[in-house]
Write an enzyme that holds these catalytic residues in place. Structure first.
Site, mmCIF file in Angstrom:
data_model
loop_
_atom_site.group_PDB
_atom_site.id
_atom_site.type_symbol
_atom_site.label_atom_id
_atom_site.label_comp_id
_atom_site.label_asym_id
_atom_site.label_seq_id
_atom_site.Cartn_x
_atom_site.Cartn_y
_atom_site.Cartn_z
ATOM 1 N N ALA A 29 0.856 -1.086 -0.046
ATOM 2 C CA ALA A 29 -0.052 0.034 0.026
ATOM 3 C C ALA A 29 0.745 1.530 -0.069
ATOM 4 O O ALA A 29 0.397 2.482 -0.297
ATOM 5 C CB ALA A 29 -0.731 -0.003 1.159
ATOM 6 N N THR A 33 0.709 5.503 -1.513
ATOM 7 C CA THR A 33 0.244 6.826 -0.892
ATOM 8 C C THR A 33 0.924 8.233 -1.440
ATOM 9 O O THR A 33 0.036 9.254 -1.194
ATOM 10 C CB THR A 33 1.149 6.606 0.564
ATOM 11 O OG1 THR A 33 2.612 6.756 0.499
ATOM 12 C CG2 THR A 33 0.627 5.695 1.327
ATOM 13 N N PHE A 40 -2.884 1.240 5.143
ATOM 14 C CA PHE A 40 -3.643 0.794 6.354
ATOM 15 C C PHE A 40 -3.248 1.063 7.673
ATOM 16 O O PHE A 40 -3.906 1.474 8.573
ATOM 17 C CB PHE A 40 -3.943 -0.711 6.153
ATOM 18 C CG PHE A 40 -4.970 -1.069 5.295
ATOM 19 C CD1 PHE A 40 -5.565 -0.273 4.622
ATOM 20 C CD2 PHE A 40 -5.440 -2.548 4.869
ATOM 21 C CE1 PHE A 40 -6.924 -0.642 3.665
ATOM 22 C CE2 PHE A 40 -6.384 -2.752 3.970
ATOM 23 C CZ PHE A 40 -7.075 -1.995 3.363
ATOM 24 N N ARG A 41 -1.815 0.975 7.729
ATOM 25 C CA ARG A 41 -1.210 0.936 9.159
ATOM 26 C C ARG A 41 -0.697 2.207 9.310
ATOM 27 O O ARG A 41 -0.469 2.223 10.758
ATOM 28 C CB ARG A 41 -0.099 -0.239 9.147
ATOM 29 C CG ARG A 41 -0.881 -1.232 9.187
ATOM 30 C CD ARG A 41 0.079 -2.579 9.178
ATOM 31 N NE ARG A 41 -0.751 -3.900 9.427
ATOM 32 C CZ ARG A 41 -1.474 -4.449 8.301
ATOM 33 N NH1 ARG A 41 -1.133 -3.992 7.322
ATOM 34 N NH2 ARG A 41 -1.940 -5.428 8.480
ATOM 35 N N HIS A 128 -3.636 -9.840 -4.022
ATOM 36 C CA HIS A 128 -4.762 -9.516 -3.470
ATOM 37 C C HIS A 128 -5.824 -9.175 -4.103
ATOM 38 O O HIS A 128 -7.084 -8.565 -3.757
ATOM 39 C CB HIS A 128 -4.606 -8.672 -2.213
ATOM 40 C CG HIS A 128 -3.905 -9.055 -1.194
ATOM 41 N ND1 HIS A 128 -2.973 -8.235 -0.356
ATOM 42 C CD2 HIS A 128 -3.355 -10.302 -0.953
ATOM 43 C CE1 HIS A 128 -2.342 -9.144 0.290
ATOM 44 N NE2 HIS A 128 -2.574 -10.348 0.028
ATOM 45 N N CYS A 161 -26.929 -8.772 -7.009
ATOM 46 C CA CYS A 161 -26.873 -9.149 -8.411
ATOM 47 C C CYS A 161 -28.266 -8.937 -9.137
ATOM 48 O O CYS A 161 -29.199 -9.344 -8.342
ATOM 49 C CB CYS A 161 -26.570 -10.643 -8.636
ATOM 50 S SG CYS A 161 -26.533 -11.173 -10.146
ATOM 51 N N CYS A 164 -29.831 -12.485 -10.261
ATOM 52 C CA CYS A 164 -30.240 -13.739 -9.203
ATOM 53 C C CYS A 164 -30.272 -13.262 -7.769
ATOM 54 O O CYS A 164 -30.689 -14.020 -6.761
ATOM 55 C CB CYS A 164 -29.376 -14.894 -9.336
ATOM 56 S SG CYS A 164 -27.740 -14.527 -8.772
ATOM 57 N N ASN A 227 11.263 1.820 1.964
ATOM 58 C CA ASN A 227 9.918 1.950 2.762
ATOM 59 C C ASN A 227 10.149 2.824 4.090
ATOM 60 O O ASN A 227 11.095 2.979 4.469
ATOM 61 C CB ASN A 227 9.460 0.327 3.687
ATOM 62 C CG ASN A 227 8.244 0.323 3.913
ATOM 63 O OD1 ASN A 227 7.438 0.380 3.184
ATOM 64 N ND2 ASN A 227 7.917 0.215 5.207
HETATM 65 P P1 NAD Z 1 0.766 -1.347 5.239
HETATM 66 O O1 NAD Z 1 -0.329 -0.368 5.668
HETATM 67 O O2 NAD Z 1 0.802 -2.567 6.124
HETATM 68 O O3 NAD Z 1 2.123 -0.817 5.143
HETATM 69 C C1 NAD Z 1 2.396 0.169 4.177
HETATM 70 C C2 NAD Z 1 3.996 0.665 4.448
HETATM 71 O O4 NAD Z 1 4.360 1.550 3.571
HETATM 72 C C3 NAD Z 1 4.376 1.156 5.903
HETATM 73 O O5 NAD Z 1 5.391 0.392 6.533
HETATM 74 C C4 NAD Z 1 4.705 2.591 5.544
HETATM 75 O O6 NAD Z 1 5.627 2.794 6.420
HETATM 76 C C5 NAD Z 1 4.987 2.670 3.998
HETATM 77 N N1 NAD Z 1 4.914 3.757 3.348
HETATM 78 C C6 NAD Z 1 3.853 4.620 3.367
HETATM 79 N N2 NAD Z 1 4.030 5.710 2.339
HETATM 80 C C7 NAD Z 1 5.123 5.543 1.547
HETATM 81 C C8 NAD Z 1 5.780 5.831 0.713
HETATM 82 N N3 NAD Z 1 5.263 6.890 0.245
HETATM 83 N N4 NAD Z 1 7.075 5.305 0.431
HETATM 84 C C9 NAD Z 1 7.491 4.298 1.059
HETATM 85 N N5 NAD Z 1 6.945 3.686 1.995
HETATM 86 C C10 NAD Z 1 5.758 4.083 2.534
HETATM 87 O O7 NAD Z 1 0.339 -2.016 3.453
HETATM 88 P P2 NAD Z 1 0.727 -3.646 3.460
HETATM 89 O O8 NAD Z 1 1.816 -4.121 3.903
HETATM 90 O O9 NAD Z 1 0.697 -3.217 1.875
HETATM 91 O O10 NAD Z 1 -0.486 -4.274 3.701
HETATM 92 C C11 NAD Z 1 -1.744 -3.844 3.816
HETATM 93 C C12 NAD Z 1 -2.899 -4.597 3.039
HETATM 94 O O11 NAD Z 1 -3.841 -3.770 2.510
HETATM 95 C C13 NAD Z 1 -2.321 -5.138 1.595
HETATM 96 O O12 NAD Z 1 -2.974 -6.294 1.215
HETATM 97 C C14 NAD Z 1 -2.649 -4.075 0.797
HETATM 98 O O13 NAD Z 1 -2.592 -4.148 -0.607
HETATM 99 C C15 NAD Z 1 -3.890 -3.570 1.102
HETATM 100 N N6 NAD Z 1 -4.025 -2.041 0.770
HETATM 101 C C16 NAD Z 1 -4.014 -1.918 -0.713
HETATM 102 C C17 NAD Z 1 -3.955 -0.374 -0.874
HETATM 103 C C18 NAD Z 1 -4.212 -0.167 -2.312
HETATM 104 O O14 NAD Z 1 -4.423 -1.056 -3.278
HETATM 105 N N7 NAD Z 1 -3.669 0.996 -2.891
HETATM 106 C C19 NAD Z 1 -4.277 0.583 0.014
HETATM 107 C C20 NAD Z 1 -4.505 0.293 1.348
HETATM 108 C C21 NAD Z 1 -4.213 -1.151 1.679
#
Ligand code: NAD
Length: 261
Positions: A29, A33, A40-41, A128, A161, A164, A227
């Site tokens: 994710a 950003t 998410f975290r 995913h 749907c 159905c 990261n």
């Molecule tokens: P996570 O939220 O656990 O971790 C994201 C990590 O990215 C964090 O450690 C953070 O420090 C880091 N981060 C944030 N911005 C950053 C940047 N600009 N550059 C570098 N690092 C950065 O996400 P995860 O580990 O991917 O797991 C969460 C689950 O939720 C996954 O399955 C994910 O695909 C899904 N999710 C997907 C999306 C999306 O499709 N864009 C968005 C939210 C969550």
């Protein structure tokens, strides 16, 4: 050994890329950003507004309330993803493909940004799923997410749907749901066969996805992690860069181009 400066880390990653022939990029994710999609975290991320325990596949499947909650979150994420664009980190990975360096991208993301940035569909393994598509769990009729978002905007809380009345679910893997078999197997095989794995924007805490960089390492590949936050694999990485994916890769790619000229 003295700590490397950011400049040295960027040089080291560029050098690894130049020397490698089968790069697997593993994204989470955090890569999106900088496009404006929250992870998410991180502080301010999705889990600071929603309770993760309320978003499991079992709750979606078994309770109307669970489906309502999921669709509230999906509406927010779907609306956001529809208006955001790939950022320089996605662009850099698309460029790695054009340069003939990329074996594939293994992504945990559901936003389809890698394909929009220019990576070929067959080089993106979406562990995913993808939020742009919706299917009926009973008759398998497919819908574009855009159509379902329109229903939600008009007041539908739990879309069903039209054929159905079955439960509609986006083609994303929810927490507690089984991983897709083909994608998981393919990702493991590609990770085991690469010579460099670059992690961009993942906390590496969501399993089994987070095994992929581990498989790469076990098979003798080099590991680079870009990261912002810490990850459990930081100590094992050959290059570890704390920073934003887009900012870092925008500095790495000119050096790669330069050396490949
Ligand atoms: P996570 O939220 O656990 O971790 C994201 C990590 O990215 C964090 O450690 C953070 O420090 C880091 N981060 C944030 N911005 C950053 C940047 N600009 N550059 C570098 N690092 C950065 O996400 P995860 O580990 O991917 O797991 C969460 C689950 O939720 C996954 O399955 C994910 O695909 C899904 N999710 C997907 C999306 C999306 O499709 N864009 C968005 C939210 C969550």
């Amino acid at each position: 050994m003295a700590e490397q400066t950011l400049e040295q880390q960027i040089d080291a990653l560029a050098e690894l890329i130049v020397k490698s022939r089968r790069i697997v990029v593993f994204t989470g994710a955090g890569i999106s950003t900088e496009s404006g999609i929250p992870d998410f975290r991180s502080p301010g991320g999705v889990w600071s507004r929603f309770d993760p325990n309320e978003f499991t596949y079992q709750q979606f499947l078994h309770t109307e309330e669970g489906r309502k909650r999921h669709w509230q979150l999906l509406k927010q994420m779907g609306e956001m993803m529809a208006v955001t664009e790939p950022n320089p980190a996605h662009d850099a990975i698309a460029e790695l493909e054009k340069l003939g360096k990329l074996d594939c991208v293994i992504t945990q993301n559901v936003d389809g940004m890698h394909q929009r940035a220019g990576n070929s569909e067959d080089r993106v393994i979406q562990l995913h799923g993808n939020i742009t598509r919706v299917y009926c769990m009973r008759c398998d009729k497919r819908y574009p997410m855009d159509e379902i978002l329109e229903w939600l905007r008009q007041g539908t809380e739990v879309p069903l749907c039209v054929e159905c009345r079955g439960i509609l679910k986006p083609e994303v893997i929810f927490f507690g749901e089984a991983m897709p078999v083909w994608e998981t197997r393919e990702a493991e095989q590609r990770a085991r066969n690469c010579d460099l794995c670059i992690v961009v924007g993942s906390s590496l805490v969501v399993y089994p996805a987070a095994f992929m960089p581990m498989y790469a390492l076990q098979s003798g590949a080099k590991l680079a992690i870009i990261n912002q936050g810490a990850t459990d694999m930081d100590g094992m990485a050959h290059v570890r860069i704390y920073g934003k994916g887009g900012e870092v890769l925008s500095q790495v790619m000119p050096r790669v181009r330069e050396q490949l000229r």
